[in-house]
Design a protein around this motif. Structure first.
Motif, mmCIF file in Angstrom:
data_model
loop_
_atom_site.group_PDB
_atom_site.id
_atom_site.type_symbol
_atom_site.label_atom_id
_atom_site.label_comp_id
_atom_site.label_asym_id
_atom_site.label_seq_id
_atom_site.Cartn_x
_atom_site.Cartn_y
_atom_site.Cartn_z
ATOM 1 N N SER A 80 2.016 1.255 -17.970
ATOM 2 C CA SER A 80 1.903 1.483 -16.521
ATOM 3 C C SER A 80 1.463 0.207 -15.806
ATOM 4 N N ALA A 81 0.486 -0.490 -16.381
ATOM 5 C CA ALA A 81 0.015 -1.742 -15.778
ATOM 6 C C ALA A 81 1.128 -2.781 -15.745
ATOM 7 N N ASP A 84 3.489 -1.910 -12.980
ATOM 8 C CA ASP A 84 2.820 -2.198 -11.713
ATOM 9 C C ASP A 84 2.891 -3.691 -11.395
ATOM 10 N N GLU A 85 2.673 -4.526 -12.399
ATOM 11 C CA GLU A 85 2.711 -5.979 -12.192
ATOM 12 C C GLU A 85 4.116 -6.462 -11.849
ATOM 13 N N GLY A 88 5.136 -4.932 -8.463
ATOM 14 C CA GLY A 88 4.284 -5.429 -7.388
ATOM 15 C C GLY A 88 4.515 -6.900 -7.062
ATOM 16 N N THR A 100 -0.242 -1.333 -4.424
ATOM 17 C CA THR A 100 0.390 -0.125 -4.941
ATOM 18 C C THR A 100 -0.070 1.103 -4.163
ATOM 19 N N LEU A 103 3.035 5.105 -7.970
ATOM 20 C CA LEU A 103 3.724 4.606 -9.155
ATOM 21 C C LEU A 103 4.039 5.797 -10.048
ATOM 22 N N SER A 151 8.425 3.259 -7.460
ATOM 23 C CA SER A 151 7.143 3.000 -6.810
ATOM 24 C C SER A 151 7.297 2.823 -5.310
ATOM 25 N N PHE A 153 5.132 0.488 -2.586
ATOM 26 C CA PHE A 153 4.088 -0.501 -2.329
ATOM 27 C C PHE A 153 3.953 -0.636 -0.820
#
Length: 172
Positions: A80-81, A84-85, A88, A100, A103, A151, A153
């Motif tokens: 997940s991280a 996200d990176e 993002g 975020t 997600l 996602s 953002f």
């Protein structure tokens, strides 16, 4: 993979910012102590997001033993991280800093330690301050994703958003 997430039909189409990283070039990290991309984090993800054509990015991530969740496979939170990176970072292609808001991830297959995940993400469009992004991850075969994500953002003014912390650390 099936998603419950459905982006709005009336998304504003976007253009790549003239100062965005050129296709094939690394999109610079925002600060060296970021868990996702920072070089100064001993057990960080160390992701290097590469600008693609149009509004796309990609990244590769070796799945190291410290990322283990279930026996022999990546922890879902680490995956997940990583999503996200990667996602993002992509709005830097349109000149926007973001945070975020939402997600959503579909996990399709266990991802073994020792493999290398390849991420591809694309910006779908914007609705006011919301930037919609989709991404997939695979291990060598783009036709067989092991996970996918959608996602939202939200664009921010970095100095205003991080004002309380800005003087303590260089952020961008």
């Amino acid at each position: 993979m099936k998603h419950a997430f459905v982006p709005p039909a009336d998304l504003e189409p976007l253009q790549r910012h003239p100062k965005a990283a050129a296709p094939g070039h690394h999109i610079d990290l925002h600060h060296s102590t970021c868990f996702g991309c920072g070089d100064d984090v001993p057990l960080g993800l160390h992701l290097k997001v590469i600008a693609g054509d149009g509004l796309t990015v990609s990244a590769d991530m070796p799945v190291a033993s410290w990322m283990q969740g279930g026996p022999g496979v990546i922890h879902g939170g680490v995956l997940s991280a990583a999503f996200d990176e990667v996602m993002g970072t992509s709005p830097l292609l349109i000149g926007s800093a973001v945070v975020t808001a939402h997600l959503e991830i579909d996990f399709a297959e266990p991802i073994p330690l020792g493999s290398t995940l390849h991420f591809d993400a694309r910006i779908l469009g914007r609705q006011r301050r919301k930037v919609y992004i989709a991404s997939v991850a695979h291990i060598g075969d783009p036709e067989r994703p092991v996970a996918s994500a959608h996602s939202i953002f939200v664009t921010i003014d970095v100095k205003e958003h991080f004002a309380e912390h800005y003087d303590k650390r260089v952020i961008l």
